[in-house]
Design a protein around this motif. Structure first.
Motif, short mmCIF file in Angstrom:
data_model
loop_
_atom_site.label_atom_id
_atom_site.label_comp_id
_atom_site.label_asym_id
_atom_site.label_seq_id
_atom_site.Cartn_x
_atom_site.Cartn_y
_atom_site.Cartn_z
N GLN A 1 0.70 -0.79 0.02
CA GLN A 1 -0.39 0.10 -0.20
C GLN A 1 0.90 1.29 0.40
N ARG A 2 2.29 1.23 0.61
CA ARG A 2 2.70 2.52 0.95
C ARG A 2 3.46 3.33 -0.74
N VAL A 3 3.61 1.73 -1.15
CA VAL A 3 4.17 1.44 -2.84
C VAL A 3 3.74 2.77 -3.61
N LEU A 4 2.38 1.84 -3.47
CA LEU A 4 1.32 2.95 -4.28
C LEU A 4 1.22 4.11 -3.63
N ALA A 5 0.79 4.49 -2.93
CA ALA A 5 0.51 5.55 -2.46
C ALA A 5 2.03 6.72 -2.20
N PRO B 1 -2.86 -5.29 -5.77
CA PRO B 1 -2.87 -6.35 -5.70
C PRO B 1 -4.34 -6.51 -4.27
N THR B 2 -5.01 -7.15 -5.61
CA THR B 2 -6.92 -6.94 -4.17
C THR B 2 -5.99 -7.68 -2.98
N GLY B 3 -7.28 -6.67 -2.27
CA GLY B 3 -6.72 -6.78 -0.93
C GLY B 3 -5.25 -5.69 0.04
N ILE B 4 -4.66 -5.03 -0.56
CA ILE B 4 -4.01 -4.20 0.05
C ILE B 4 -4.36 -2.49 0.27
N GLY B 5 -5.86 -2.70 0.24
CA GLY B 5 -6.26 -1.43 0.09
C GLY B 5 -6.57 -0.26 -0.45
N LYS B 6 -6.60 -0.27 -2.14
CA LYS B 6 -6.04 0.97 -3.44
C LYS B 6 -6.76 1.99 -2.73
N THR B 7 -8.19 1.62 -2.53
CA THR B 7 -9.13 3.45 -2.63
C THR B 7 -8.33 4.14 -1.09
N ASP C 1 -11.39 4.46 -10.38
CA ASP C 1 -10.63 2.67 -9.66
C ASP C 1 -11.83 1.42 -10.94
N GLU C 2 -11.51 0.54 -10.28
CA GLU C 2 -11.18 -0.50 -11.39
C GLU C 2 -11.12 -0.21 -12.98
N ALA C 3 -10.21 0.37 -13.50
CA ALA C 3 -9.18 0.54 -14.89
C ALA C 3 -9.75 -0.01 -15.58
N HIS C 4 -9.62 -0.62 -15.35
CA HIS C 4 -10.40 -2.24 -16.53
C HIS C 4 -11.16 -2.29 -17.31
N PHE D 1 -6.25 2.86 -11.18
CA PHE D 1 -6.05 1.42 -10.83
C PHE D 1 -6.51 0.76 -10.69
N SER D 2 -5.86 -0.62 -11.03
CA SER D 2 -6.50 -1.80 -10.86
C SER D 2 -6.21 -3.41 -10.47
N ALA D 3 -6.89 -3.63 -9.86
CA ALA D 3 -5.70 -5.46 -9.54
C ALA D 3 -5.07 -5.90 -10.87
N THR D 4 -6.42 -5.20 -12.14
CA THR D 4 -5.91 -6.72 -13.31
C THR D 4 -5.70 -5.35 -14.27
N LEU D 5 -5.07 -5.08 -14.91
CA LEU D 5 -4.10 -4.01 -16.06
C LEU D 5 -2.51 -4.16 -16.57
N GLN D 6 -3.04 -5.79 -17.20
CA GLN D 6 -1.89 -6.64 -17.57
C GLN D 6 -2.86 -7.29 -19.00
N PRO D 7 -1.46 -6.74 -20.42
CA PRO D 7 -0.59 -6.11 -20.61
C PRO D 7 -0.56 -4.79 -20.44
N PRO D 8 0.08 -3.64 -19.14
CA PRO D 8 -0.27 -2.17 -19.96
C PRO D 8 -0.16 -1.70 -20.62
N HIS D 9 0.54 -2.13 -21.83
CA HIS D 9 0.11 -1.69 -23.54
C HIS D 9 -1.06 -1.65 -23.82
#
Length: 749
Positions: free
Chosen positions: A187-191, A209-215, A367-370, A522-530
């Motif tokens: 979560q700190r890395v994201l913040a 990843p899901t569960g780290i508190g992205k919001t 949020d949930e940008a996918h 941000f999202s848990a599923t943004l693969q592949p980024p391109h």
């Protein structure tokens, strides 16, 4: 420090009075408005100054804006207003507002150039006939200055309050502390990445990843960065109601007063009188709206708690004003706005419009940008349904207006000609059919004139078709390689459906990202980024981030059932082995599971087989078009002490955005790769994706499918103490190219 306000905002705050009057009046599109202004300017003589930037001040209030045009030879200042239909149907309140704006521009011009007097001209330009109606007044500089100062005086008390609020807000955000004892792992890395993106004015694409508190991990750093980066607003945009609620909950926890938080909801959810029209003669909450608005506005900004849907409604009804339009007013005076994607990204998006007019510096969180790829496509797609045209042709208006009937019949004939000429059930066209486009344009003009002449008549069928046709014409006129025109026959529908189908929303979304001070998707599923940067139109300078998972392979056993195929032609053979696998897992480790399938039909087939083979194991099923209360009942079955299997559809409401920690969910079965169905439409998309990006199959089928799989599997591990299992049921999960798109911390067996 002075308070900066746009001319339009100043006038709307101080000069609007009386009823809210939103009786249907046809309005030009933004593109038509731009073209109308350009045409008026082109008709003027040499030396004419278009888009004249003006600014002035009064007692610490800084007022700025852009006048439409000025002729220094004749000393004539113009304000151009584009319109459709009849000018005499325009409400008096609109005309008063237009004069108020023009007189403020006049005062600012006299201040700047030392003029003794000016000719002011309101130029009403009909985008249909391209005719101008000009109303003029000659005003002295003293009179204009008095008008300017009067409006400023009315606004000064509010401006002073807003300056105090901004200072207090920024002080509170500067001193803001993280609301928990510490950051979760990752979560700190994201913040920190969100904070750096805000500091550098960049766009960030963050997979976490899901569960780290992205919001919390995105809201907290952006709030913290707001004072130093002079952000006026933060927009938190979500795809679903659950995402909005998570943001509101997080904001309640992160920041106390004086931060102002507003939730935006759709009009149909906020309207108190859906059976009434939006004007004072029909709706009691529209009558005297602008007279009661100041008191409601003062009460709203004094609220300690976020202005969520329930609180805003309560406050609006206390003051007898419309909750929906009060929420729109409060966008101007809120620090954080939480709403759906469409409020910023849609064709006529409210938040983007306000941002442009008021020149706000905005921080954007998606949020949930996918989900934005598919939602963006829908915003910029349009279709013509046979039922809509048929209903319009049978409408009361068409029965009484010869001109209207003639225009609708012309569309019908052009459409029928296409239907007859089209041999296959589905066909892609190189361009939008010219005859149909001309017929639609003429029909829209005819309906515009009719509705302008009958503003109080409500004809739902006619208006429904009108909005559908307007959007289709607009998208047809913007047609490029990002979209395609197709026409197909559908079961149960008489006649074919004609579509302008957007495939790449990037050209439409890119300007929205460019208008932000900073943005984070941000999202848990943004693969592949391109894939996402290509389709969403992210700035070339955007930064990418992949946050390592805080979870270990020991927490989640991922098993591939490579002996089962879920391909459509092999589904009948898959039923028995799938039910056997699920029952075996349940018997080994009783508890709560979710089972995901590619369609309702497949779900029901497996559920029937499972109930026959294993009646002792409880199961419950997602059904089509579940109401919100039914969805809550479905989720309520998952408790710390219950046991059973919930059957759901991959990509549906239970496949993402739900939180079932601990014993509430200990496993999931994903009986599909989630690949979109192979059909003529998707095959055309594949061809276009291949031509544009050289990756037709991946962009059309593989990437969208596996994003759903990872989202669904992400329901299992929600915290550091969770343990669980995921069964990936299909032989294709064993392929290297498929496994490369799955989370790196998964260990497949």
């Amino acid at each position: 420090m002075s308070y900066v306000v746009a001319v339009r905002a100043l006038c709307e705050f101080t000069a609007k009075q009386g009823d809210l009057d939103l009786r249907f009046t046809p309005a030009p599109s933004s593109q038509e408005g731009i073209e109308g202004h350009q045409l008026v300017a082109a008709r003027r003589g040499p030396g004419y100054e278009a888009e004249l930037s003006l600014q002035g001040a009064h007692k610490g209030l800084s007022v700025r804006g852009r006048a439409d045009g000025y002729d220094p030879v004749t000393k004539r200042l113009e304000e151009v207003k584009t319109f459709k239909g009849r000018l005499d149907t325009q409400p008096d309140s609109h005309r008063q507002l237009h004069w108020a704006q023009l007189k403020v521009y006049g005062a600012l011009l006299c201040q700047r150039s030392g003029l003794a007097e000016l000719e002011l001209a309101l130029v009403y330009f009909n985008v249909g006939s391209q005719q101008e109606t000009v109303l003029t007044q000659r005003c002295g500089a003293v009179e204009l200055q008095q008008h300017f100062e009067l409006l400023c005086e009315r606004f000064l008390a509010w401006a002073g309050q807003e300056l105090e609020h901004r200072a207090a807000r920024d002080a509170a955000l500067t001193a803001l502390q993280f609301p928990f004892d510490g950051f979760r792992e990752g979560q700190r890395v994201l913040a920190e990445a969100v904070y750096r993106a805000a500091a550098s004015g960049q766009c960030l694409l963050a997979q976490a990843p899901t569960g780290i508190g992205k919001t919390v991990g995105t809201l907290f750093p952006l709030l913290k960065a707001a004072p130093a980066q002079q952000l006026d607003k933060i927009f938190f945009l979500a795809a679903k109601t659950s995402g909005r609620q998570l943001a509101l909950d997080a904001l309640q926890r992160i920041a106390a007063r004086p931060l102002r938080v507003l939730e935006l909801v759709a009009r149909d959810k906020a309207c108190e009188h859906p059976d009434k029209a939006c004007h004072g003669q029909s709706c009691p909450l529209a009558a005297g709206f602008y007279d009661r608005l100041p008191a409601a506005r003062r009460a709203a900004v004094a609220q300690a708690a976020p202005l969520n849907q329930a609180r805003l409604r309560e406050l609006a009804l206390e003051h007898q004003v419309c909750p929906y339009y009060l929420s729109q007013e409060m966008v101007r005076w809120s620090d954080v706005v939480v709403g759906d994607y469409n409020y910023y990204f849609d064709v006529t998006a409210l938040l983007h419009g306000f941002t442009s007019v008021n020149q706000w510096k905005v921080g954007l969180l998606v949020d949930e940008a996918h989900n934005l790829v598919e939602r963006g496509r829908k915003m910029y797609s349009a279709e013509l349904q046979p039922a809509g045209l048929a209903a319009a042709r049978k409408s009361p208006a068409a029965g009484t207006s010869t001109a209207l009937k003639k225009a609708l019949d012309k569309v019908h004939r052009a459409w029928n000609a296409l239907n007859k000429a089209q041999q296959p059930d589905y066909q892609v066209y190189d361009s939008f059919p010219d005859k149909l486009l001309l017929a639609l344009q003429q029909c829209c003009s005819a309906i515009t004139e009719h509705l302008a002449e009958h503003p109080t008549q409500v004809d739902a069928a006619l208006q429904g078709f009108y909005f559908e046709a307007l959007h289709l014409v607009r998208m047809a006129e913007l047609l490029d390689r990002h979209s395609m025109v197709d026409m197909g026959r559908q079961p149960g529908i008489k006649g074919a459906v004609l579509s302008v189908r957007n495939l790449v929303p990037a050209p439409f979304l890119r300007p929205r990202f460019e208008a932000c001070g900073t943005s984070t998707l941000f999202s848990a599923t943004l693969q592949p980024p391109h894939y996402f940067s290509d389709l969403l139109g992210l700035p070339a300078s955007h930064r990418g981030l992949e946050v390592a998972s805080p979870f270990s392979a020991e927490q989640l056993r991922v098993r591939v059932a490579g002996h089962i195929s879920t391909r459509y032609q092999r589904r009948a053979a898959s039923l028995a082995p799938i039910t056997a696998l699920m029952a075996e897992q349940f018997k080994q480790q009783p508890g709560n599971y979710l089972a995901f399938f590619s369609s309702y039909d497949y779900l029901q087939q497996v559920a029937l087989q499972f109930m026959q083979d294993h009646p002792e194991i409880p199961l419950w099923q997602q059904s089509r078009r579940m109401a919100e209360a039914e969805q809550q009942q479905f989720l309520a079955r998952f408790t710390d002490h219950s046991r059973g299997i919930g059957f759901a559809v991959l990509g549906g409401s239970f496949a993402e955005g739900i939180d079932l920690p601990g014993r509430r969910l200990i496993g999931a079965f994903v009986a599909t790769l989630g690949l979109p169905q192979i059909n003529p439409v998707n095959e055309q998309i594949r061809l276009r994706m291949q031509a544009l990006f050289g990756a037709g199959y991946d962009y059309t089928y593989l990437y969208p499918g596996l994003q759903k799989v990872v989202q669904a599997a992400g329901r299992v591990i929600r915290g550091s103490s969770d343990r669980g299992v995921v069964h990936l049921i299909d032989d294709r999960f064993a392929r290297a190219e498929v496994q490369a798109l799955l989370p790196g911390w998964w260990k497949l067996s």
